[in-house]
Design a protein around this motif. Structure first.
Motif, PDB file in Angstrom:
ATOM      1  N   VAL A 128       0.847  -1.197   0.000  1.00 25.87           N
ATOM      2  CA  VAL A 128       0.000   0.000   0.000  1.00 25.87           C
ATOM      3  C   VAL A 128       0.881   1.244   0.000  1.00 25.87           C
ATOM      4  CG1 VAL A 128      -1.640   1.331   1.383  1.00 25.87           C
ATOM      5  CG2 VAL A 128      -2.028  -1.091   0.997  1.00 25.87           C
ATOM      6  N   SER A 129       1.965   1.193   0.739  1.00 24.64           N
ATOM      7  CA  SER A 129       2.897   2.323   0.787  1.00 24.64           C
ATOM      8  C   SER A 129       3.557   2.553  -0.577  1.00 24.64           C
ATOM      9  CB  SER A 129       3.959   2.056   1.853  1.00 24.64           C
ATOM     10  OG  SER A 129       4.769   3.172   2.043  1.00 24.64           O
ATOM     11  N   VAL A 130       3.930   1.473  -1.254  1.00 23.99           N
ATOM     12  CA  VAL A 130       4.510   1.607  -2.597  1.00 23.99           C
ATOM     13  C   VAL A 130       3.494   2.218  -3.549  1.00 23.99           C
ATOM     14  CG1 VAL A 130       5.262   0.303  -4.634  1.00 23.99           C
ATOM     15  CG2 VAL A 130       6.247  -0.202  -2.423  1.00 23.99           C
ATOM     16  N   GLN A 131       2.262   1.700  -3.531  1.00 22.83           N
ATOM     17  CA  GLN A 131       1.243   2.207  -4.441  1.00 22.83           C
ATOM     18  C   GLN A 131       0.975   3.682  -4.181  1.00 22.83           C
ATOM     19  OE1 GLN A 131      -2.051   3.412  -4.571  1.00 22.83           O
ATOM     20  NE2 GLN A 131      -2.074   3.186  -6.787  1.00 22.83           N
ATOM     21  N   LYS A 132       0.914   4.062  -2.911  1.00 26.05           N
ATOM     22  CA  LYS A 132       0.674   5.458  -2.566  1.00 26.05           C
ATOM     23  C   LYS A 132       1.828   6.336  -3.038  1.00 26.05           C
ATOM     24  CE  LYS A 132      -0.234   8.599   1.280  1.00 26.05           C
ATOM     25  NZ  LYS A 132       0.016   9.690   0.385  1.00 26.05           N
ATOM     26  N   SER A 133       3.042   5.885  -2.849  1.00 28.30           N
ATOM     27  CA  SER A 133       4.207   6.663  -3.281  1.00 28.30           C
ATOM     28  C   SER A 133       4.232   6.848  -4.790  1.00 28.30           C
ATOM     29  CB  SER A 133       5.508   5.971  -2.844  1.00 28.30           C
ATOM     30  OG  SER A 133       5.580   5.863  -1.463  1.00 28.30           O
ATOM     31  N   VAL A 134       3.968   5.773  -5.510  1.00 26.18           N
ATOM     32  CA  VAL A 134       3.954   5.849  -6.976  1.00 26.18           C
ATOM     33  C   VAL A 134       2.861   6.801  -7.437  1.00 26.18           C
ATOM     34  CG1 VAL A 134       3.484   4.521  -9.072  1.00 26.18           C
ATOM     35  CG2 VAL A 134       4.996   3.585  -7.323  1.00 26.18           C
ATOM     36  N   ARG A 135       1.687   6.670  -6.856  1.00 25.48           N
ATOM     37  CA  ARG A 135       0.558   7.514  -7.246  1.00 25.48           C
ATOM     38  C   ARG A 135       0.801   8.980  -6.885  1.00 25.48           C
ATOM     39  NH1 ARG A 135      -4.796   6.306  -8.585  1.00 25.48           N
ATOM     40  NH2 ARG A 135      -5.761   8.267  -9.167  1.00 25.48           N
ATOM     41  N   ALA A 147      -4.705  -3.088  -5.603  1.00 28.25           N
ATOM     42  CA  ALA A 147      -5.909  -2.737  -6.372  1.00 28.25           C
ATOM     43  C   ALA A 147      -6.890  -1.931  -5.524  1.00 28.25           C
ATOM     44  CB  ALA A 147      -6.578  -3.988  -6.918  1.00 28.25           C
ATOM     45  N   VAL A 148      -7.084  -2.327  -4.272  1.00 27.60           N
ATOM     46  CA  VAL A 148      -7.994  -1.599  -3.390  1.00 27.60           C
ATOM     47  C   VAL A 148      -7.484  -0.174  -3.169  1.00 27.60           C
ATOM     48  CG1 VAL A 148      -8.815  -1.448  -0.997  1.00 27.60           C
ATOM     49  CG2 VAL A 148      -8.996  -3.601  -2.238  1.00 27.60           C
ATOM     50  N   GLN A 149      -6.190  -0.038  -2.926  1.00 26.46           N
ATOM     51  CA  GLN A 149      -5.602   1.295  -2.723  1.00 26.46           C
ATOM     52  C   GLN A 149      -5.755   2.151  -3.980  1.00 26.46           C
ATOM     53  OE1 GLN A 149      -4.533   3.199  -0.433  1.00 26.46           O
ATOM     54  NE2 GLN A 149      -3.212   4.658  -1.440  1.00 26.46           N
ATOM     55  N   LYS A 150      -5.512   1.556  -5.139  1.00 23.28           N
ATOM     56  CA  LYS A 150      -5.649   2.297  -6.403  1.00 23.28           C
ATOM     57  C   LYS A 150      -7.092   2.725  -6.613  1.00 23.28           C
ATOM     58  CE  LYS A 150      -5.121   1.943 -11.381  1.00 23.28           C
ATOM     59  NZ  LYS A 150      -6.329   2.725 -11.586  1.00 23.28           N
ATOM     60  N   ASN A 151      -8.023   1.822  -6.378  1.00 23.04           N
ATOM     61  CA  ASN A 151      -9.441   2.160  -6.535  1.00 23.04           C
ATOM     62  C   ASN A 151      -9.845   3.293  -5.607  1.00 23.04           C
ATOM     63  OD1 ASN A 151      -9.775   0.145  -8.434  1.00 23.04           O
ATOM     64  ND2 ASN A 151     -10.584  -1.326  -6.977  1.00 23.04           N
ATOM     65  N   THR A 152      -9.381   3.228  -4.370  1.00 18.88           N
ATOM     66  CA  THR A 152      -9.700   4.266  -3.400  1.00 18.88           C
ATOM     67  C   THR A 152      -9.178   5.621  -3.870  1.00 18.88           C
ATOM     68  OG1 THR A 152      -9.590   2.635  -1.628  1.00 18.88           O
ATOM     69  CG2 THR A 152      -9.441   4.942  -0.982  1.00 18.88           C
ATOM     70  N   ARG A 153      -7.939   5.648  -4.370  1.00 15.53           N
ATOM     71  CA  ARG A 153      -7.369   6.895  -4.868  1.00 15.53           C
ATOM     72  C   ARG A 153      -8.112   7.386  -6.098  1.00 15.53           C
ATOM     73  NH1 ARG A 153      -2.059   8.532  -3.025  1.00 15.53           N
ATOM     74  NH2 ARG A 153      -2.261  10.182  -4.563  1.00 15.53           N
ATOM     75  N   ASP A 154      -8.442   6.474  -7.011  1.00 13.93           N
ATOM     76  CA  ASP A 154      -9.156   6.864  -8.236  1.00 13.93           C
ATOM     77  C   ASP A 154     -10.509   7.473  -7.920  1.00 13.93           C
ATOM     78  OD1 ASP A 154      -7.025   5.892  -9.692  1.00 13.93           O
ATOM     79  OD2 ASP A 154      -8.059   4.080 -10.382  1.00 13.93           O
ATOM     80  N   VAL A 155     -11.265   6.828  -7.046  1.00 17.46           N
ATOM     81  CA  VAL A 155     -12.598   7.327  -6.693  1.00 17.46           C
ATOM     82  C   VAL A 155     -12.486   8.692  -6.027  1.00 17.46           C
ATOM     83  CG1 VAL A 155     -14.576   6.934  -5.173  1.00 17.46           C
ATOM     84  CG2 VAL A 155     -13.687   5.068  -6.569  1.00 17.46           C
ATOM     85  N   LYS A 156     -11.546   8.840  -5.121  1.00 18.96           N
ATOM     86  CA  LYS A 156     -11.376  10.122  -4.425  1.00 18.96           C
ATOM     87  C   LYS A 156     -10.969  11.224  -5.412  1.00 18.96           C
ATOM     88  CE  LYS A 156      -8.917  12.193  -0.560  1.00 18.96           C
ATOM     89  NZ  LYS A 156      -9.910  12.761   0.273  1.00 18.96           N
TER      90      LYS A 156
END
Length: 153
Positions: A72-79, A136-145
């Motif tokens: 989740v930390s990697v996905q957040k950093s990349v995003r 995927a859950v982290q990405k979806n959460t970021r996309d929706v927000k």
């Protein structure tokens, strides 16, 4: 008059980049959450029923939590970097490092475990499913927000 030297590559460079506007579907969001729960619950039920010492069960459970937090930390950093939010190189590097370490800890633990090969495969696959679905859950959460914030403006 049209420029005779304009190529598809030139046209692509001149084209303004459209902002991200694809909100994930409810089905994909549900599938991501379902995969996360299936992976985590399967891993934990396998540990609960395993014939191993409590400290071994604790090791594998901690590796699962460590891995979930790391991806989740990697996905957040990349995003964040994609969206122009400042992320230090050290945090970005540590995020990747701990993700790799969590996977290696599971591999080393399973390699040295006195388990059937099928059990080792089960833990490896449920761990992998959990990590991938957490991303995927982290990405979806970021996309929706992100989409909701655009629509509110």
């Amino acid at each position: 008059m049209e420029n005779q030297f304009e190529t598809p590559v030139t046209e692509k460079k001149n084209k303004k980049q459209e902002p991200f506007s694809n909100k994930p579907t409810g089905a994909f969001i549900s599938a991501s959450w379902s995969a996360l729960f299936v992976g985590m619950i399967s891993f934990c039920v396998g540990l609960w029923n395993a014939d191993m010492y409590l400290n071994e069960k604790g090791y594998y459970f901690t590796v699962l939590l460590f891995g979930l937090f790391a991806v989740v930390s990697v996905q957040k950093s990349v995003r964040d970097r994609l969206e122009g939010v400042p992320v230090t190189d050290i945090y970005y590097g540590i995020s990747w490092f701990v993700t790799i370490v969590s996977i290696l800890l599971l591999v080393v633990g399973l390699w040295n475990a006195d388990l059937e090969l099928s059990e080792k495969g089960f833990y490896g696959m449920s761990f992998t499913l959990s990590l991938f679905s957490a991303i995927a859950v982290q990405k979806n959460t970021r996309d929706v927000k992100f989409i909701d914030s655009i629509n509110d403006n």
